[in-house]
Design an enzyme around this catalytic site. Sequence first.
Site, PDB file in Angstrom:
ATOM      1  N   ARG A 216      -9.835 -10.356   4.990  1.00  0.00           N
ATOM      2  CA  ARG A 216      -8.638 -11.134   5.323  1.00  0.00           C
ATOM      3  C   ARG A 216      -7.787 -10.358   6.306  1.00  0.00           C
ATOM      4  O   ARG A 216      -7.447  -9.203   6.049  1.00  0.00           O
ATOM      5  CB  ARG A 216      -7.837 -11.435   4.063  1.00  0.00           C
ATOM      6  CG  ARG A 216      -8.666 -12.260   3.111  1.00  0.00           C
ATOM      7  CD  ARG A 216      -7.910 -12.714   1.916  1.00  0.00           C
ATOM      8  NE  ARG A 216      -8.819 -13.487   1.079  1.00  0.00           N
ATOM      9  CZ  ARG A 216      -8.443 -14.360   0.170  1.00  0.00           C
ATOM     10  NH1 ARG A 216      -7.162 -14.566  -0.035  1.00  0.00           N
ATOM     11  NH2 ARG A 216      -9.330 -15.017  -0.528  1.00  0.00           N
ATOM     12  N   GLU A 218      -4.866  -9.873   6.861  1.00  0.00           N
ATOM     13  CA  GLU A 218      -3.479  -9.843   6.379  1.00  0.00           C
ATOM     14  C   GLU A 218      -2.668  -9.011   7.360  1.00  0.00           C
ATOM     15  O   GLU A 218      -2.967  -7.852   7.589  1.00  0.00           O
ATOM     16  CB  GLU A 218      -3.394  -9.187   4.992  1.00  0.00           C
ATOM     17  CG  GLU A 218      -4.415  -9.663   3.973  1.00  0.00           C
ATOM     18  CD  GLU A 218      -3.953 -10.875   3.207  1.00  0.00           C
ATOM     19  OE1 GLU A 218      -2.942 -11.488   3.606  1.00  0.00           O
ATOM     20  OE2 GLU A 218      -4.620 -11.228   2.204  1.00  0.00           O
ATOM     21  N   ARG A 224      -0.454  -4.185  -2.384  1.00  0.00           N
ATOM     22  CA  ARG A 224      -1.475  -4.946  -3.114  1.00  0.00           C
ATOM     23  C   ARG A 224      -2.399  -5.773  -2.222  1.00  0.00           C
ATOM     24  O   ARG A 224      -3.194  -6.566  -2.721  1.00  0.00           O
ATOM     25  CB  ARG A 224      -0.818  -5.822  -4.168  1.00  0.00           C
ATOM     26  CG  ARG A 224       0.109  -6.876  -3.616  1.00  0.00           C
ATOM     27  CD  ARG A 224       0.707  -7.709  -4.746  1.00  0.00           C
ATOM     28  NE  ARG A 224       1.247  -8.943  -4.251  1.00  0.00           N
ATOM     29  CZ  ARG A 224       2.379  -9.041  -3.561  1.00  0.00           C
ATOM     30  NH1 ARG A 224       3.102  -7.975  -3.316  1.00  0.00           N
ATOM     31  NH2 ARG A 224       2.799 -10.212  -3.128  1.00  0.00           N
ATOM     32  N   HIS A 225      -2.311  -5.612  -0.919  1.00  0.00           N
ATOM     33  CA  HIS A 225      -3.222  -6.315  -0.013  1.00  0.00           C
ATOM     34  C   HIS A 225      -4.092  -5.327   0.756  1.00  0.00           C
ATOM     35  O   HIS A 225      -3.599  -4.338   1.276  1.00  0.00           O
ATOM     36  CB  HIS A 225      -2.445  -7.169   0.991  1.00  0.00           C
ATOM     37  CG  HIS A 225      -1.831  -8.398   0.390  1.00  0.00           C
ATOM     38  ND1 HIS A 225      -0.549  -8.424  -0.084  1.00  0.00           N
ATOM     39  CD2 HIS A 225      -2.349  -9.642   0.181  1.00  0.00           C
ATOM     40  CE1 HIS A 225      -0.279  -9.647  -0.561  1.00  0.00           C
ATOM     41  NE2 HIS A 225      -1.358 -10.397  -0.416  1.00  0.00           N
ATOM     42  N   GLU A 363      -0.331 -11.265  -8.911  1.00  0.00           N
ATOM     43  CA  GLU A 363      -1.413 -12.243  -9.083  1.00  0.00           C
ATOM     44  C   GLU A 363      -2.766 -11.534  -9.139  1.00  0.00           C
ATOM     45  O   GLU A 363      -3.046 -10.667  -8.326  1.00  0.00           O
ATOM     46  CB  GLU A 363      -1.385 -13.206  -7.877  1.00  0.00           C
ATOM     47  CG  GLU A 363      -2.539 -14.190  -7.878  1.00  0.00           C
ATOM     48  CD  GLU A 363      -2.656 -14.939  -6.540  1.00  0.00           C
ATOM     49  OE1 GLU A 363      -1.629 -15.239  -5.910  1.00  0.00           O
ATOM     50  OE2 GLU A 363      -3.805 -15.215  -6.143  1.00  0.00           O
ATOM     51  N   SER A 366      -6.973 -16.686  -8.662  1.00  0.00           N
ATOM     52  CA  SER A 366      -6.641 -18.093  -8.463  1.00  0.00           C
ATOM     53  C   SER A 366      -7.886 -18.914  -8.738  1.00  0.00           C
ATOM     54  O   SER A 366      -8.995 -18.499  -8.399  1.00  0.00           O
ATOM     55  CB  SER A 366      -6.186 -18.362  -7.029  1.00  0.00           C
ATOM     56  OG  SER A 366      -4.916 -17.816  -6.797  1.00  0.00           O
ATOM     57  N   ARG A 414      -7.354  -5.273  -7.493  1.00  0.00           N
ATOM     58  CA  ARG A 414      -6.110  -5.592  -8.210  1.00  0.00           C
ATOM     59  C   ARG A 414      -6.291  -5.477  -9.709  1.00  0.00           C
ATOM     60  O   ARG A 414      -5.399  -5.044 -10.429  1.00  0.00           O
ATOM     61  CB  ARG A 414      -5.644  -7.005  -7.864  1.00  0.00           C
ATOM     62  CG  ARG A 414      -5.029  -7.051  -6.507  1.00  0.00           C
ATOM     63  CD  ARG A 414      -4.176  -8.276  -6.367  1.00  0.00           C
ATOM     64  NE  ARG A 414      -3.847  -8.448  -4.965  1.00  0.00           N
ATOM     65  CZ  ARG A 414      -3.209  -9.494  -4.477  1.00  0.00           C
ATOM     66  NH1 ARG A 414      -2.846 -10.463  -5.285  1.00  0.00           N
ATOM     67  NH2 ARG A 414      -2.945  -9.559  -3.199  1.00  0.00           N
TER      68      ARG A 414
HETATM   69  P1  ATP Z   1      -1.685 -13.264  -2.691  1.00  0.00           P
HETATM   70  O1  ATP Z   1      -0.862 -14.489  -3.025  1.00  0.00           O
HETATM   71  O2  ATP Z   1      -1.377 -12.110  -3.557  1.00  0.00           O
HETATM   72  O3  ATP Z   1      -1.716 -12.951  -1.231  1.00  0.00           O
HETATM   73  P2  ATP Z   1      -3.875 -15.054  -2.543  1.00  0.00           P
HETATM   74  O4  ATP Z   1      -3.329 -16.192  -3.347  1.00  0.00           O
HETATM   75  O5  ATP Z   1      -3.771 -15.128  -1.069  1.00  0.00           O
HETATM   76  O6  ATP Z   1      -3.211 -13.668  -3.052  1.00  0.00           O
HETATM   77  P3  ATP Z   1      -6.528 -15.888  -3.247  1.00  0.00           P
HETATM   78  O7  ATP Z   1      -6.939 -16.517  -1.977  1.00  0.00           O
HETATM   79  O8  ATP Z   1      -6.084 -16.759  -4.351  1.00  0.00           O
HETATM   80  O9  ATP Z   1      -5.409 -14.779  -2.934  1.00  0.00           O
HETATM   81  O10 ATP Z   1      -7.731 -14.919  -3.687  1.00  0.00           O
HETATM   82  C1  ATP Z   1      -8.120 -14.716  -5.059  1.00  0.00           C
HETATM   83  C2  ATP Z   1      -7.826 -13.300  -5.490  1.00  0.00           C
HETATM   84  O11 ATP Z   1      -8.368 -12.342  -4.586  1.00  0.00           O
HETATM   85  C3  ATP Z   1      -6.349 -12.948  -5.548  1.00  0.00           C
HETATM   86  O12 ATP Z   1      -5.749 -13.418  -6.729  1.00  0.00           O
HETATM   87  C4  ATP Z   1      -6.388 -11.437  -5.486  1.00  0.00           C
HETATM   88  O13 ATP Z   1      -6.695 -10.857  -6.731  1.00  0.00           O
HETATM   89  C5  ATP Z   1      -7.550 -11.187  -4.544  1.00  0.00           C
HETATM   90  N1  ATP Z   1      -7.062 -10.986  -3.167  1.00  0.00           N
HETATM   91  C6  ATP Z   1      -6.728 -11.919  -2.278  1.00  0.00           C
HETATM   92  N2  ATP Z   1      -6.329 -11.383  -1.111  1.00  0.00           N
HETATM   93  C7  ATP Z   1      -6.425 -10.051  -1.286  1.00  0.00           C
HETATM   94  C8  ATP Z   1      -6.167  -8.926  -0.440  1.00  0.00           C
HETATM   95  N3  ATP Z   1      -5.734  -9.092   0.802  1.00  0.00           N
HETATM   96  N4  ATP Z   1      -6.378  -7.682  -0.945  1.00  0.00           N
HETATM   97  C9  ATP Z   1      -6.820  -7.517  -2.195  1.00  0.00           C
HETATM   98  N5  ATP Z   1      -7.079  -8.524  -3.035  1.00  0.00           N
HETATM   99  C10 ATP Z   1      -6.893  -9.785  -2.591  1.00  0.00           C
HETATM  100 MG    MG Z   2      -4.132 -17.117  -4.964  1.00  0.00          MG
HETATM  101 MG    MG Z   3      -1.240 -16.267  -4.071  1.00  0.00          MG
HETATM  102 MG    MG Z   4      -2.729 -14.036   0.277  1.00  0.00          MG
END
Ligand code: ATP
Ligand code: MG
Ligand code: MG
Ligand code: MG
Length: 440
Positions: A216, A218, A224-225, A363, A366, A414
Amino acid sequence: NLRTHYTAEVKPESVDNGQKITLAGWIHEVRDLGGICFVVLRDREGKAQVTLVKKKIDKELFDAARRLIRESVISVTGSVKFEEKAPNGYELLPEEIKVLNVAGSPLPMDTTGKVEAELDTRLDSRFIDLRRAETTAVFKIRHEALQAIREYFVKNKFIETATPKVVATATEGGTALFPITYFDREAFLNQSPQLFKQILMGGGFDRVFEIGPIFRAEEHDTRRHLNEATSIDVEVSFADHFDVMEILENLVAHIYTRVIENCKASLEILGVELKVPKTPFLKLTYDEVIEIVNSRCEEKMHWGDDLGTLGEHTVGNYVYETTGESHYFIIDWPTEIKPFYAMPYEDRPEFSKSFDMMHRTMELSSGAQRIHISELLKSRIESQGLNPDGFEFYLKAFEYGMPPHAGWGMGCERFVMTMLGTENIRDTVLFPRDRRRLSP
Ligand code: ATP
Ligand code: MG
Ligand code: MG
Ligand code: MG
């Protein structure tokens, strides 16, 4: 033979007093007291003291030992002497010390724990940082967690899968992707196995799991990312969101149980005391969460907002104070803020059959029941501003017998981070990828 035992395996139950053994590892420390010299040998499992008494041993061996350079690699053969006062309950009286490789000096960072290094310094010299007992402990626990996950899924009749990480289409929009060059075409690193695990439901696999990388782009720099993370993904046919929430909470409890059982030494090194989360986890609806946030928080939350960091902490603390538990679910999210494949409730389509599994601090996962009806799926893709043409390979699987299904994804880092109370997610990855870090 360069090694017969790990340092931690030398115990009165399994080794005789006076038995000849060979240890191998790194020189943690040399303490030269003149008439006596202690060489502390460190391996993956712990440390052992090699004791050399000047008057009792060969002069050459003694002189060589006191000149040993820290972090050099050695193999020591000698006899075991159980000794209560020694650091691990025994010392090794050496006959031979083989120096296998000499370490340069000064070292890029301290390994004794006497100097606390910054995370960046540690990551720059990760090979040295990994020699620290605290760092090793995190990765032994991560290993155990992954073993527990595989054990749980295999026992519950899941098939382990591997889906492509190089893909042609953006999975879900929203999250930024890393574009790559694929011969003469544009491609992307996959942000989630979502579309593929759903196709596998159309393929009749019924219950699948995958542990693999997600990418991702980001932009933000948070604790946490990551830009490359490990996702634990699950998809189950003939199931709704409640079914897969049950799988998730039981999995979490199983991982904690196994880590508590099998990682005592590592947990002790980290000073972490774990308790198995109580199942079933508390379920709060999205609407209830808004009320909790707005009654306890300055920053107001409106219907249709995602939960911010402050909101996550507010609700997490509320749950912890009222139940004593860290894990809980937030269910029934607005359809518009969840990905297009989340199934809306038939009688109130503005809400979706979706959930987030939360830890007190963030989180963790999901998930949702997915849309399995082709027409509805197409219209949801369009209403999220995406072009269905890019999803042809996916949509096709919905037209020839797609069962109802549900699933979730959980970030491995996480999970480990919250279990161990680690400050930064980078502590739970061997070689983290973030905005600035591309090597090592
Ligand atoms: P956040 O809201 O914290 O950015 P997200 O809702 O974008 O997370 P999801 O697309 O729901 O993330 O991905 C499912 C799971 O994957 C998340 O709950 C998290 O545990 C993990 N995850 C997502 N993005 C990341 C990241 N950039 N780094 C580490 N773990 C991640
Ligand atoms: Mg999510
Ligand atoms: Mg989220
Ligand atoms: Mg996210």
